[in-house]
Motif scaffolding. Structure first.
Motif, PDB file in Angstrom:
ATOM      1  N   VAL A 388       0.854  -1.189   0.000  1.00 40.62           N
ATOM      2  CA  VAL A 388       0.000   0.000   0.000  1.00 40.62           C
ATOM      3  C   VAL A 388       0.888   1.236   0.000  1.00 40.62           C
ATOM      4  O   VAL A 388       1.673   1.444   0.926  1.00 40.62           O
ATOM      5  CB  VAL A 388      -0.936   0.025   1.227  1.00 40.62           C
ATOM      6  N   VAL A 389       0.766   2.049  -1.040  1.00 39.19           N
ATOM      7  CA  VAL A 389       1.601   3.246  -1.190  1.00 39.19           C
ATOM      8  C   VAL A 389       0.696   4.469  -1.302  1.00 39.19           C
ATOM      9  O   VAL A 389      -0.263   4.468  -2.083  1.00 39.19           O
ATOM     10  CB  VAL A 389       2.502   3.150  -2.444  1.00 39.19           C
ATOM     11  N   LEU A 390       0.989   5.493  -0.522  1.00 31.18           N
ATOM     12  CA  LEU A 390       0.233   6.736  -0.553  1.00 31.18           C
ATOM     13  C   LEU A 390       1.078   7.839  -1.172  1.00 31.18           C
ATOM     14  O   LEU A 390       2.216   8.064  -0.765  1.00 31.18           O
ATOM     15  CB  LEU A 390      -0.193   7.144   0.863  1.00 31.18           C
ATOM     16  N   ASN A 391       0.538   8.501  -2.179  1.00 27.53           N
ATOM     17  CA  ASN A 391       1.168   9.672  -2.792  1.00 27.53           C
ATOM     18  C   ASN A 391       0.245  10.866  -2.654  1.00 27.53           C
ATOM     19  O   ASN A 391      -0.935  10.729  -2.327  1.00 27.53           O
ATOM     20  CB  ASN A 391       1.466   9.424  -4.274  1.00 27.53           C
ATOM     21  N   GLU A 392       0.777  12.055  -2.906  1.00 23.82           N
ATOM     22  CA  GLU A 392      -0.052  13.258  -2.815  1.00 23.82           C
ATOM     23  C   GLU A 392       0.064  14.091  -4.097  1.00 23.82           C
ATOM     24  O   GLU A 392       1.126  14.185  -4.711  1.00 23.82           O
ATOM     25  CB  GLU A 392       0.315  14.100  -1.598  1.00 23.82           C
ATOM     26  N   TRP A 393      -1.065  14.647  -4.514  1.00 20.85           N
ATOM     27  CA  TRP A 393      -1.197  15.384  -5.768  1.00 20.85           C
ATOM     28  C   TRP A 393      -1.022  16.871  -5.511  1.00 20.85           C
ATOM     29  O   TRP A 393      -1.660  17.440  -4.626  1.00 20.85           O
ATOM     30  CB  TRP A 393      -2.567  15.120  -6.373  1.00 20.85           C
ATOM     31  N   ALA A 402     -10.500  14.955  -7.847  1.00 21.22           N
ATOM     32  CA  ALA A 402     -10.763  13.680  -8.524  1.00 21.22           C
ATOM     33  C   ALA A 402     -10.970  12.568  -7.512  1.00 21.22           C
ATOM     34  O   ALA A 402     -10.444  12.601  -6.399  1.00 21.22           O
ATOM     35  CB  ALA A 402      -9.606  13.335  -9.455  1.00 21.22           C
ATOM     36  N   LYS A 403     -11.767  11.574  -7.926  1.00 17.88           N
ATOM     37  CA  LYS A 403     -12.007  10.449  -7.051  1.00 17.88           C
ATOM     38  C   LYS A 403     -12.347   9.215  -7.880  1.00 17.88           C
ATOM     39  O   LYS A 403     -12.842   9.323  -9.004  1.00 17.88           O
ATOM     40  CB  LYS A 403     -13.144  10.741  -6.065  1.00 17.88           C
ATOM     41  N   GLY A 404     -12.048   8.050  -7.328  1.00 15.82           N
ATOM     42  CA  GLY A 404     -12.390   6.832  -8.055  1.00 15.82           C
ATOM     43  C   GLY A 404     -11.378   5.721  -7.858  1.00 15.82           C
ATOM     44  O   GLY A 404     -10.417   5.841  -7.088  1.00 15.82           O
ATOM     45  N   ILE A 405     -11.615   4.636  -8.584  1.00 18.41           N
ATOM     46  CA  ILE A 405     -10.784   3.433  -8.505  1.00 18.41           C
ATOM     47  C   ILE A 405     -10.551   2.907  -9.920  1.00 18.41           C
ATOM     48  O   ILE A 405     -11.439   2.988 -10.771  1.00 18.41           O
ATOM     49  CB  ILE A 405     -11.483   2.349  -7.650  1.00 18.41           C
ATOM     50  N   GLY A 453      -5.982   3.919 -18.632  1.00 19.14           N
ATOM     51  CA  GLY A 453      -4.616   3.931 -18.134  1.00 19.14           C
ATOM     52  C   GLY A 453      -3.994   5.311 -18.221  1.00 19.14           C
ATOM     53  O   GLY A 453      -3.276   5.747 -17.306  1.00 19.14           O
ATOM     54  N   ALA A 454      -4.285   6.011 -19.317  1.00 19.20           N
ATOM     55  CA  ALA A 454      -3.763   7.371 -19.470  1.00 19.20           C
ATOM     56  C   ALA A 454      -4.367   8.308 -18.424  1.00 19.20           C
ATOM     57  O   ALA A 454      -3.696   9.233 -17.944  1.00 19.20           O
ATOM     58  CB  ALA A 454      -4.079   7.887 -20.878  1.00 19.20           C
ATOM     59  N   GLU A 455      -5.625   8.057 -18.068  1.00 23.09           N
ATOM     60  CA  GLU A 455      -6.273   8.860 -17.032  1.00 23.09           C
ATOM     61  C   GLU A 455      -5.537   8.699 -15.696  1.00 23.09           C
ATOM     62  O   GLU A 455      -5.261   9.680 -14.997  1.00 23.09           O
ATOM     63  CB  GLU A 455      -7.733   8.427 -16.896  1.00 23.09           C
ATOM     64  N   VAL A 456      -5.208   7.463 -15.358  1.00 24.69           N
ATOM     65  CA  VAL A 456      -4.454   7.209 -14.125  1.00 24.69           C
ATOM     66  C   VAL A 456      -3.099   7.887 -14.174  1.00 24.69           C
ATOM     67  O   VAL A 456      -2.676   8.564 -13.224  1.00 24.69           O
ATOM     68  CB  VAL A 456      -4.264   5.689 -13.904  1.00 24.69           C
ATOM     69  N   GLU A 457      -2.397   7.727 -15.291  1.00 16.14           N
ATOM     70  CA  GLU A 457      -1.050   8.275 -15.390  1.00 16.14           C
ATOM     71  C   GLU A 457      -1.055   9.802 -15.359  1.00 16.14           C
ATOM     72  O   GLU A 457      -0.120  10.421 -14.843  1.00 16.14           O
ATOM     73  CB  GLU A 457      -0.363   7.763 -16.660  1.00 16.14           C
ATOM     74  N   ILE A 459      -3.042  11.624 -13.627  1.00 20.70           N
ATOM     75  CA  ILE A 459      -3.153  11.968 -12.207  1.00 20.70           C
ATOM     76  C   ILE A 459      -1.834  11.738 -11.492  1.00 20.70           C
ATOM     77  O   ILE A 459      -1.361  12.581 -10.718  1.00 20.70           O
ATOM     78  CB  ILE A 459      -4.290  11.153 -11.555  1.00 20.70           C
ATOM     79  N   ARG A 460      -1.208  10.617 -11.770  1.00 21.73           N
ATOM     80  CA  ARG A 460       0.053  10.301 -11.097  1.00 21.73           C
ATOM     81  C   ARG A 460       1.195  11.206 -11.542  1.00 21.73           C
ATOM     82  O   ARG A 460       2.186  11.353 -10.824  1.00 21.73           O
ATOM     83  CB  ARG A 460       0.412   8.834 -11.336  1.00 21.73           C
ATOM     84  N   ALA A 461       1.039  11.841 -12.721  1.00 27.15           N
ATOM     85  CA  ALA A 461       2.094  12.732 -13.217  1.00 27.15           C
ATOM     86  C   ALA A 461       2.309  13.920 -12.283  1.00 27.15           C
ATOM     87  O   ALA A 461       3.408  14.493 -12.239  1.00 27.15           O
ATOM     88  CB  ALA A 461       1.742  13.224 -14.618  1.00 27.15           C
TER      89      ALA A 461
END
Length: 488
Positions: A388-393, A402-405, A453-457, A459-461
């Motif tokens: 389990v890894v927590l990052n912050e935007w 944003a929210k979701g899985i 997948g691009a949507e996730v990336e 956000i992670r960017a």
């Protein structure tokens, strides 16, 4: 010899089994067993070619205006509120009503947020349209029944949302629907990141969303001009009236009515779900979460999902929330699913919409830091630090909503996503009223899966390592979280 009817019945059952197997085999092995486990939920088949994932707030706003300007028969909108500066949006609605004399508009907002003191509240902005088009422009205002009695009189308008809001976000026109977590306010159109999924030419899905709004409108107040007639439990002001439509039921006691109406909606659509789903189509399950009315579709679905994945022993879950106060039951699912890796993105304090606010609300970002610290301590105690890894935007000048899985593997793009209004926190589970969708994508539908997948990336960017462990939290904030933690 078997009768012709018995033979025919046997062939039908064989065909049903074949169709079910064909549908299941079209899904990724990680999710093949899920539709059978979610059989108590209504579902929709949607062509992947009719789904568009928008990435930017500006795209969301442009799409919304485009839909309104081309409306033919109906516009149906559900949101928390309409921002005080949204004159362009109001003008677009007016122009659509003038252009199409048969057009009907139904809007549903939260009463407390929409009637805050001020010259440009949601109610005051929309009243002219209600007065000009009384038979075609309808505004319903939902009020949580949890705030009542002496508290209702004592709690200031700025804080009365703590007892529950109308939180579902639906933007529909004719047979198209735009599902988001965004509200109708300038920041959500410019520099407040959310998610936005547009579905075109989807009659059954659009009708469901329209029926959802109409259902809740039955136990919501109505916006009316000040000269209108009112009855019991209605509210009169100098600017407008708030009419209660069912005087035989007190607005503080709608719990049974709401539970029955929302349950009936789901049951009706469950009964009309086609026997056989197209294996080449995307499958969507609508999930209503209204804890105060004992409707907990989202909670049940996520429990099924995590237990299913843990049994299979695989899967990578990406989870995000702009307000990361993860609901205790969801925390337990993550902590107890040793076979499921989970990457979480939360809002950095500066990206929280309450950052820099005056008074008590200014402590909210710090309160979320405290909740994150407690969660990560629980991760350590459960021995899940590796999984389990927590990052912050954080993005300069932007806030995060944003929210979701998303469910994927380390080498493959997502085959499942949860999207909609839920923040996946205690508020969403217990006191707000939410609508979200669980979507399964066929294994071979690579293009849509890549877009997820691009949507996730994307956000992670803008996400970095969580720094909450280094941040100090004042004793007063900890005490505040202890008192009102479930309202965050």
């Amino acid at each position: 010899m078997l009768s012709r009817a018995v033979q025919l019945s046997g062939r039908v059952r064989t065909l049903q089994r074949c169709c079910a197997l064909r549908f299941a085999s079209s899904l990724h092995p990680l999710v093949r067993g899920l539709p059978a486990k979610l059989q108590q939920q209504p579902k929709f088949s949607v062509s992947p070619k009719k789904i568009q994932i928008l990435a930017k707030p500006t795209q969301f706003y442009s799409q919304l205006l485009e839909m309104i300007r081309h409306a033919q028969a109906r516009i149906f909108i559900s949101s928390l509120y309409l921002g005080s500066s949204e004159s362009e949006l109001v003008s677009a609605l007016k122009e659509a009503l003038i252009r199409r004399p048969e057009l009907q508009v139904h809007m549903l907002f939260d009463l407390n947020r929409s009637t805050r003191p001020g010259s440009r509240s949601t109610a005051k902005l929309l009243l002219p349209l209600r007065a000009q088009f009384p038979d075609r422009f309808h505004v319903s205002l939902f009020r949580s029944p949890s705030l009542r009695g002496i508290l209702a009189a004592l709690v200031p308008p700025r804080f009365n949302e703590g007892w529950g809001t109308w939180h579902a976000k639906i933007y529909g026109v004719d047979d198209q629907v735009l599902i988001s977590g965004a509200n109708l306010n300038e920041s959500y159109f410019t520099d407040r990141q959310d998610r936005y999924l547009h579905f075109a030419d989807q009659r059954r899905l659009a009708q469901y969303c329209f029926d959802f709004i109409k259902t809740v409108s039955q136990f919501s107040f109505k916006l009316e001009p000040p000269e209108s007639t009112t009855g019991p439990h209605s509210v009169r002001t100098d600017a407008y009236n708030i009419l209660w439509p069912t005087p035989e039921i007190h607005p503080h006691h709608i719990h049974d009515t709401a539970e029955r109406a929302l349950s009936n909606l789901q049951t009706t659509y469950l009964k009309t779900t086609p026997e056989h789903l197209d294996p080449q189509q995307v499958t969507m399950f609508p999930l209503i979460q209204a804890g105060q009315f004992n409707i907990r579709d989202e909670e049940k679905a996520l429990k099924i999902l995590f237990e299913h994945l843990n049994e299979l022993g695989g899967g990578l879950v990406d989870l995000t929330s702009g307000y990361f106060g993860l609901y205790k039951e969801y925390q337990d699912l993550i902590l107890q699913s040793a076979n499921v890796d989970c990457r979480i993105v939360a809002s950095a304090p500066r990206a929280n919409g309450f950052y820099g606010s005056r008074g008590i609300s200014g402590r909210i970002p710090e309160g979320y830091t405290f909740l994150e610290q407690r969660f990560m301590n629980a991760v350590q105690r459960a021995g899940r630090a590796g999984g389990v890894v927590l990052n912050e935007w954080e993005r300069e000048g932007w806030t995060y909503h944003a929210k979701g899985i998303w469910l994927s593997t380390l080498t493959e793009p997502p085959m499942l996503t949860l999207f909609g209004s839920t923040n996946l926190n205690s508020r969403s589970a217990h006191i707000d009223t939410e609508l979200s969708f669980l979507m399964l994508v066929p294994q071979d539908e690579i293009q849509l899966r890549k877009e997820l997948g691009a949507e996730v990336e994307a956000i992670r960017a803008y996400s970095g390592a969580w720094k909450g462990a280094e941040r100090s939290v004042r004793i007063g904030t900890k005490a505040l979280v202890g008192i009102v933690g479930g309202m965050l």
